[in-house]
Design a protein around this motif. Structure first.
Motif, PDB file in Angstrom:
ATOM      1  N   GLU A 152      20.663  -3.204  -5.549  1.00 24.09           N
ATOM      2  CA  GLU A 152      20.437  -3.441  -6.973  1.00 24.09           C
ATOM      3  C   GLU A 152      20.313  -2.095  -7.674  1.00 24.09           C
ATOM      4  N   LEU A 153      21.007  -1.960  -8.782  1.00 17.68           N
ATOM      5  CA  LEU A 153      20.961  -0.708  -9.535  1.00 17.68           C
ATOM      6  C   LEU A 153      19.838  -0.751 -10.563  1.00 17.68           C
ATOM      7  N   TYR A 154      19.202   0.396 -10.751  1.00 21.56           N
ATOM      8  CA  TYR A 154      18.141   0.530 -11.747  1.00 21.56           C
ATOM      9  C   TYR A 154      18.462   1.711 -12.653  1.00 21.56           C
ATOM     10  N   MET A 155      17.749   1.774 -13.757  1.00 24.43           N
ATOM     11  CA  MET A 155      17.928   2.883 -14.696  1.00 24.43           C
ATOM     12  C   MET A 155      16.593   3.575 -14.897  1.00 24.43           C
ATOM     13  N   HIS A 156      16.672   4.855 -15.239  1.00 23.07           N
ATOM     14  CA  HIS A 156      15.470   5.562 -15.641  1.00 23.07           C
ATOM     15  C   HIS A 156      15.830   6.530 -16.762  1.00 23.07           C
ATOM     16  N   GLU A 157      14.804   7.065 -17.390  1.00 21.91           N
ATOM     17  CA  GLU A 157      15.020   7.923 -18.562  1.00 21.91           C
ATOM     18  C   GLU A 157      15.083   9.383 -18.138  1.00 21.91           C
ATOM     19  N   VAL A 158      16.110  10.054 -18.597  1.00 18.73           N
ATOM     20  CA  VAL A 158      16.282  11.482 -18.336  1.00 18.73           C
ATOM     21  C   VAL A 158      16.609  12.163 -19.660  1.00 18.73           C
ATOM     22  N   ASN A 159      15.725  13.032 -20.121  1.00 17.88           N
ATOM     23  CA  ASN A 159      15.925  13.748 -21.389  1.00 17.88           C
ATOM     24  C   ASN A 159      16.240  12.795 -22.543  1.00 17.88           C
ATOM     25  N   GLY A 160      15.501  11.709 -22.598  1.00 18.67           N
ATOM     26  CA  GLY A 160      15.666  10.757 -23.690  1.00 18.67           C
ATOM     27  C   GLY A 160      16.811   9.777 -23.527  1.00 18.67           C
ATOM     28  N   LYS A 161      17.526   9.810 -22.395  1.00 23.51           N
ATOM     29  CA  LYS A 161      18.644   8.901 -22.165  1.00 23.51           C
ATOM     30  C   LYS A 161      18.348   8.000 -20.977  1.00 23.51           C
ATOM     31  N   ASN A 162      18.744   6.746 -21.074  1.00 26.41           N
ATOM     32  CA  ASN A 162      18.624   5.823 -19.950  1.00 26.41           C
ATOM     33  C   ASN A 162      19.865   5.954 -19.073  1.00 26.41           C
ATOM     34  N   LEU A 163      19.663   6.382 -17.836  1.00 29.82           N
ATOM     35  CA  LEU A 163      20.779   6.630 -16.930  1.00 29.82           C
ATOM     36  C   LEU A 163      20.667   5.757 -15.679  1.00 29.82           C
ATOM     37  N   ILE A 164      21.835   5.373 -15.134  1.00 29.40           N
ATOM     38  CA  ILE A 164      21.889   4.589 -13.906  1.00 29.40           C
ATOM     39  C   ILE A 164      21.498   5.487 -12.727  1.00 29.40           C
ATOM     40  N   ILE A 165      20.689   4.961 -11.844  1.00 24.87           N
ATOM     41  CA  ILE A 165      20.323   5.689 -10.628  1.00 24.87           C
ATOM     42  C   ILE A 165      21.315   5.300  -9.528  1.00 24.87           C
ATOM     43  N   PRO A 166      22.126   6.240  -9.033  1.00 20.62           N
ATOM     44  CA  PRO A 166      23.067   5.886  -7.962  1.00 20.62           C
ATOM     45  C   PRO A 166      22.340   5.419  -6.706  1.00 20.62           C
ATOM     46  N   ALA A 167      22.993   4.561  -5.943  1.00 20.53           N
ATOM     47  CA  ALA A 167      22.487   4.219  -4.614  1.00 20.53           C
ATOM     48  C   ALA A 167      22.608   5.454  -3.732  1.00 20.53           C
ATOM     49  N   GLU A 168      21.886   5.478  -2.627  1.00 21.40           N
ATOM     50  CA  GLU A 168      21.963   6.636  -1.734  1.00 21.40           C
ATOM     51  C   GLU A 168      21.953   6.160  -0.289  1.00 21.40           C
ATOM     52  N   ALA A 169      22.882   6.695   0.492  1.00 23.78           N
ATOM     53  CA  ALA A 169      22.970   6.360   1.916  1.00 23.78           C
ATOM     54  C   ALA A 169      23.573   7.541   2.659  1.00 23.78           C
ATOM     55  N   TYR A 170      22.990   7.860   3.806  1.00 28.03           N
ATOM     56  CA  TYR A 170      23.465   8.949   4.662  1.00 28.03           C
ATOM     57  C   TYR A 170      23.563  10.278   3.909  1.00 28.03           C
ATOM     58  N   GLY A 171      22.650  10.459   2.949  1.00 29.09           N
ATOM     59  CA  GLY A 171      22.610  11.703   2.192  1.00 29.09           C
ATOM     60  C   GLY A 171      23.607  11.797   1.065  1.00 29.09           C
ATOM     61  N   VAL A 172      24.293  10.689   0.742  1.00 28.79           N
ATOM     62  CA  VAL A 172      25.328  10.687  -0.296  1.00 28.79           C
ATOM     63  C   VAL A 172      24.903   9.764  -1.438  1.00 28.79           C
ATOM     64  N   LYS A 173      24.997  10.240  -2.679  1.00 27.69           N
ATOM     65  CA  LYS A 173      24.776   9.391  -3.851  1.00 27.69           C
ATOM     66  C   LYS A 173      26.059   8.593  -4.096  1.00 27.69           C
ATOM     67  N   VAL A 174      25.908   7.281  -4.266  1.00 24.18           N
ATOM     68  CA  VAL A 174      27.068   6.396  -4.338  1.00 24.18           C
ATOM     69  C   VAL A 174      26.980   5.485  -5.556  1.00 24.18           C
ATOM     70  N   LEU A 175      28.081   5.374  -6.277  1.00 24.07           N
ATOM     71  CA  LEU A 175      28.213   4.377  -7.338  1.00 24.07           C
ATOM     72  C   LEU A 175      29.584   3.735  -7.243  1.00 24.07           C
ATOM     73  N   SER A 176      29.632   2.464  -7.590  1.00 22.02           N
ATOM     74  CA  SER A 176      30.892   1.720  -7.526  1.00 22.02           C
ATOM     75  C   SER A 176      30.839   0.571  -8.509  1.00 22.02           C
ATOM     76  N   ILE A 177      32.000   0.219  -9.043  1.00 21.96           N
ATOM     77  CA  ILE A 177      32.079  -0.968  -9.887  1.00 21.96           C
ATOM     78  C   ILE A 177      31.736  -2.195  -9.068  1.00 21.96           C
ATOM     79  N   GLY A 178      31.834  -2.062  -7.739  1.00 19.91           N
ATOM     80  CA  GLY A 178      31.496  -3.169  -6.858  1.00 19.91           C
ATOM     81  C   GLY A 178      30.047  -3.597  -6.972  1.00 19.91           C
ATOM     82  N   PHE A 179      29.174  -2.683  -7.448  1.00 19.79           N
ATOM     83  CA  PHE A 179      27.772  -3.056  -7.655  1.00 19.79           C
ATOM     84  C   PHE A 179      27.591  -3.988  -8.846  1.00 19.79           C
ATOM     85  N   LEU A 180      28.572  -4.021  -9.731  1.00 21.14           N
ATOM     86  CA  LEU A 180      28.421  -4.716 -11.003  1.00 21.14           C
ATOM     87  C   LEU A 180      29.177  -6.033 -11.079  1.00 21.14           C
ATOM     88  N   ILE A 181      29.924  -6.378 -10.016  1.00 16.76           N
ATOM     89  CA  ILE A 181      30.689  -7.617 -10.041  1.00 16.76           C
ATOM     90  C   ILE A 181      30.359  -8.457  -8.809  1.00 16.76           C
TER      91      ILE A 181
END
Length: 365
Positions: A152-181
């Protein structure tokens, strides 16, 4: 007659700017400095340029318009040039990322995503900060390869902006449209929808500081490729192919796309995937199922780019991808191929950065 500001503005509302046909009031050409002293009235008209060709005639027309309302008025019309709006510099996209590398292929089915996943994990194992974006909008497979398809993806605030927190596995930050469909449903996207979704994963995510940001591209050449080169200045591209002549013909088109004068992304090298089949129990045996190495060598020579690695076809590579644990994590011959690839990519990126200026984003009319 007594002069008052609304009489002046009503009179000037009848004065039309010849270039547009709109009144000078509509065009916001009247400065907020109307001064009335008895029969004397003064005000300023604002022009975009000091050399406006209609300036002299407008001054006379404005004076005449006021005299029509108040014949006894003494009119003084001054001029000023509109101040240009300050240029607001856009924040750079991915300011904390050192190198952005596209992993591409001319056709599907050549193992591009498998290469991208194992390369990302191999770089992370070497101590580099790595991010991986699954830009294959129509067939996202990276979440499964990393075992995070239910994340599940979450967001947090960074410098006044709400940003998506990438998933992380094996030391790699990962994002995919597959998380959203829904993974059980087909992703049906119009070109603009797919491009906008991809830009959101790039620009509205907290990627932080990375040494390498890998992008698993869709196969072929499409709107997604144009979106990426218009959004990011790519450090370079890796082209994955098999030795099969059909795959090499499509790989040639992919290299040509990146080298197009309007796009101008350096091709770091070719990855010869499924170069041969090797049985797990007989690692010294090689069976060239898709053609010989010389086919890939000929393509590399044609474009003057190196073959960075030759990766054998071994059953366990696919099995580990399906289980969500990339093969590069295991002490196997296949893992060594991907570790070797990671070293070659680091050297290729270093050479590119030493020899060439940073890649500019593509600006298309």
């Amino acid at each position: 007659m007594t002069l008052y500001p609304s009489l002046i503005t009503d009179a000037l509302a009848t004065v039309r700017y010849p270039g547009t046909g709109k009144s000078i009031i509509e065009m916001d050409m009247l400065e907020d400095d109307i001064r009335i002293d008895g029969n004397h009235v003064s005000f300023t008209l604002i022009f975009d340029k000091p050399t406006d060709p209609f300036m002299a005639s407008l001054l006379k027309t404005a004076e005449a318009a006021i005299r029509m309302k108040a014949p006894e008025a003494e009119v003084e019309v001054k001029t000023a040039t509109r101040k240009a709006a300050p240029i607001v510099e856009k924040e750079p996209v991915l300011p904390g990322v050192k190198n952005i590398v596209a992993v591409s292929s001319g056709k599907g089915g050549v193992g591009k995503s498998t290469v991208a996943a194992n390369l990302a994990v191999a770089l992370a194992a070497e101590g580099y900060k790595v991010g991986l974006l699954d830009a294959d909008i129509f067939g996202p497979s990276i979440p499964k390869m990393f075992g995070v398809e239910n994340e599940e993806l979450y967001m947090h605030e960074v410098n006044g902006k709400n940003l998506i927190i990438p998933a992380e596995a094996y030391g790699v930050k990962v994002l995919s449209i597959g998380f959203l469909i829904d993974p059980a449903s087909a992703a049906v996207w119009r070109g603009a929808m797919a491009s906008n979704a991809l830009k959101q994963l790039i620009e509205q995510a907290d990627w932080g500081e990375l040494d390498y940001f890998l992008i698993d591209m869709p196969p072929g050449t499409s709107d997604i490729h144009l979106t990426l080169v218009q959004t990011l200045g790519l450090t370079g591209a890796l082209v994955v192919t098999t030795p099969q002549k059909v795959a090499l013909a499509d790989a040639r088109k992919g290299i040509a796309m990146f080298r197009d004068a309007k796009i101008n992304v350096p091709v770091l090298g070719i990855i010869d995937n499924m170069a041969w089949f090797t049985p797990e129990k007989h690692p010294d045996e090689r069976y060239f199922l898709f053609g010989e190495d010389k086919n890939v060598d000929a393509l590399a020579a044609e474009f003057g780019v190196p073959v960075l690695a030759r990766i054998p076809l071994v059953a366990s590579v696919g099995e580990h991808s399906d289980s969500g644990r990339p093969i590069v994590l295991e002490p196997t011959m296949s893992a060594q191929s991907f570790i070797h690839l990671a070293h070659e990519v680091v050297e290729a990126v270093d050479r590119r950065n030493n020899d060439l200026p940073p890649t500019e984003k593509v600006h298309m009319k």
